[in-house]
Structure formats: C-alpha cells, structure tokens
Design a protein around this motif. Structure first.
Motif, mmCIF file in Angstrom:
data_model
loop_
_atom_site.group_PDB
_atom_site.id
_atom_site.type_symbol
_atom_site.label_atom_id
_atom_site.label_comp_id
_atom_site.label_asym_id
_atom_site.label_seq_id
_atom_site.Cartn_x
_atom_site.Cartn_y
_atom_site.Cartn_z
ATOM 1 N N LYS A 1 0.833 -1.206 0.000
ATOM 2 C CA LYS A 1 0.000 0.000 0.000
ATOM 3 C C LYS A 1 0.866 1.254 0.000
ATOM 4 C CE LYS A 1 -3.881 2.246 0.187
ATOM 5 N NZ LYS A 1 -4.842 2.218 -0.953
ATOM 6 N N GLU B 1 2.085 1.787 -3.432
ATOM 7 C CA GLU B 1 0.996 2.299 -4.264
ATOM 8 C C GLU B 1 0.805 3.801 -4.054
ATOM 9 O OE1 GLU B 1 -3.846 2.118 -4.235
ATOM 10 O OE2 GLU B 1 -2.768 0.271 -3.721
ATOM 11 N N LYS C 1 1.451 6.665 -6.888
ATOM 12 C CA LYS C 1 0.329 7.503 -7.300
ATOM 13 C C LYS C 1 0.558 8.982 -6.987
ATOM 14 C CE LYS C 1 -3.506 4.201 -7.124
ATOM 15 N NZ LYS C 1 -4.808 3.884 -6.464
#
Length: 333
Positions: A139, A142, A146
């Motif tokens: 996570k 990620e 992003k």
C-alpha cells in the motif's frame, strides 16, 4: 532460464532452525501446488524432531542428500549466511530453483557468485526479502507511485535497539554478531530488510557512504552505523543504526518525505503506517499480518515457477542490499 516443468513445487529445506518454525516453511503446505517434502539439519535429533512436529516425511543430516532427492524440485536455504554460496552452488548444479534467506550472503561478491552460478545452470534465484510482499508495504508503494505525498524528496531510517545483559551473556551462541558467519552484526541482519524495502519503493541505490564503529565492545561486529545514500531516481536518504542504545532511545522508524506530505512506518512492527498530507488529518493504515510472515512472498515464488506470475525478490535485487551495506560499513572507526 529453463522452464519449470512440474505442476507442483516440492520444497526441500536446508537448515530448519527458528525461522522455519512459524515464519516460512509451514506456509509451503498452505499454498496451492506447493508442498514441503524434505528437511535437513546436521543435528539428527533436532531435524527428526522438526520433521515429526511439522509432518514432513523425509529428513536428512546432509545437504547433498536432500538436494539430490528426486522428489525435491526446489530448495529453500535457511542457514546462516556463511553457507549460502556453497549451498546455492550445489542446488544450481542439480538444476533446482533456489530460495535463500536474507541477507543473501556475507558480501556483495558472494552474492554475485550466487547469481552467476544460477545463471550458468539456468535456475531462478529468489531471496527472502518478504516485506516486498506484505500488504501494508504494498500500500505504501501504491501511494508513492500515485503521488499521494507528491514528489519524493528524502527518506530517513532510524533504528536503535538495546542489548540486554542476559543477551550479552549468550552472545557466544549468537551467529548474528559473528562477522565470519553473518558478514557483520545486527546491522547486516536488520538493515538489509530496510534497504531492500527502500529499493522496492524507489529503485536502485547508486551511491552510498558511511561510518561504522564498535562502541560498546560487547562483541566483535560493528554495533553502530551511520550513512547516506542516493537512489537512481534522485531521492536522497540517510540512516542511523545503533544496537547498544538506551531503553529511552529505542526506536524503529522510517520517514518518507514528499513535497506534499509524509509517510511514517516501523519496519519491524505491526502491519501499519501513518500517512500525513498537507492540510489534512493524519491517516493511520492498519492490516492484520499473516501468521506465516513469508507466505505472500513464497506464494509469489510458486506462482512464478508455475508460470502464473512474478516474484518481487530475486538475486539481483537481493545483491543490491549487500552492496549498500558494504559501502555503509566500509569506513570503520
């Protein structure tokens, strides 16, 4: 690499010590198309006891005998680092994929030899940097990818631990602080996880320098390391590791700073981290980690061998952690 021709990964484990009790080996029987079929340890009583307790039908006291077992088609090397190169050579020569504990070896040079012999015999080489497959670290990656905290500027590692008197009394049985076995001290055992994880987040570290020392004289290996490093994408980092600290100073924290926020986490803690974005309340992310902490990574290895996916941790990435550690401890004072 040669195509893995079997439909099931049948594991043989070399060195069934503490790491194989819960963290790794039991997971091999929980993953579809994966099975633990043989274990090895030089101590006959201990390896027989392990096999009986974990329901493993075959046990050996000799590494070559396990490697040559025709039922075994993949090798997990769970010994201390000093044996990794020799055992990797034996497994590669037998044409069997290798999964090796971290740190990958004692030195970067040994890592390169392991990669070379596996390439020569066309067998894949995986390294047990299992944090690359844990959900909270996935996570974090990620969020970074992003741009949730903007462009990444710096990353800082701060790890300080205490050596208790009762631990010092048992140091003669602790291979982790014997350089001839481990490559160094607790720095090699623990910082290897941190540096590999940052490699997963940001890519290759291309420059590194630091200082190491043995301040407390509790054992031979370094007990303190400080350093700085630069990633291929321009992110800069620092690290401060002390393994003879005070209780009040104990800490395990990595801070990633972007130009729009920050992420904080403990490498060796629970499955959680804190996301802090500009002008927003901090968000605490938490997941339950698997009982067998290496299971997600082992599953990715099984998937890769069976042609169903790709593992995030290979010999090439594992060797990079050894190179960085070597550079950080090079200047001993």
């Amino acid at each position: 690499m040669k195509k893995f021709s079997d439909s099931e990964v049948r594991w043989g484990v070399l060195g069934v010590g503490n790491v194989c009790e819960v963290k790794s080996a039991p997971a091999m029987n929980l993953i579809p198309h994966s099975k633990l079929v043989a274990v090895m340890r030089r101590d006959e009583a201990k390896v027989k006891d392990y096999a009986e307790r974990h329901g493993v039908k075959k046990w050996y006291t000799d590494a070559k005998s396990l490697i040559q077992d025709p039922e075994v088609n993949a090798i997990y090397i769970a010994t201390p680092p000093h044996a990794h190169l020799e055992l990797t050579k034996l497994a590669a020569e037998a044409g069997k994929p290798v999964y090796v504990e971290k740190p990958m070896a004692r030195t970067h040079a040994e890592c390169l030899d392991m990669i070379e012999v596996c390439n020569q015999h066309e067998v894949p080489l995986f390294v047990a940097y299992y944090r690359r497959a844990l959900p909270h670290f996935l996570k974090i990656k990620e969020l970074i990818d992003k741009g949730e905290i903007g462009a990444i500027r710096t990353v800082h590692i701060n790890l300080k631990q205490v050596v208790e008197p009762e631990i010092i009394a048992k140091l003669e049985n602790n291979w982790r602080i014997v350089p001839e076995i481990a490559g160094g001290g607790y720095f090699f055992d623990l910082a290897s996880h941190q540096l590999d994880l940052l490699d997963f987040f940001f890519g290759k570290i291309t420059h590194a320098s630091g200082f190491s020392s043995n301040q407390a004289k509790a054992y031979e290996a370094e007990d303190i390391v400080v350093g700085s490093f630069a990633f291929e994408n321009g992110v800069l980092g620092t690290g401060n590791w002390c393994f003879t600290s005070s209780h009040s100073a104990e800490v395990d924290e990595v801070i990633i700073d972007g130009d729009q926020g920050q992420i904080r986490f403990a490498t060796f803690g629970k499955g959680e981290f804190t996301l802090i974005r500009d002008d927003e309340e901090p968000f605490n992310f938490h997941v339950q980690l698997p009982k067998h902490i290496q299971q997600p990574l082992i599953q990715s290895i099984v998937h890769e061998l069976l042609g169903q996916g790709q593992s995030p941790s290979h010999g090439e990435s594992g060797a990079r952690a050894n190179w960085v550690m070597g550079e950080l401890v090079k200047n001993r004072i």
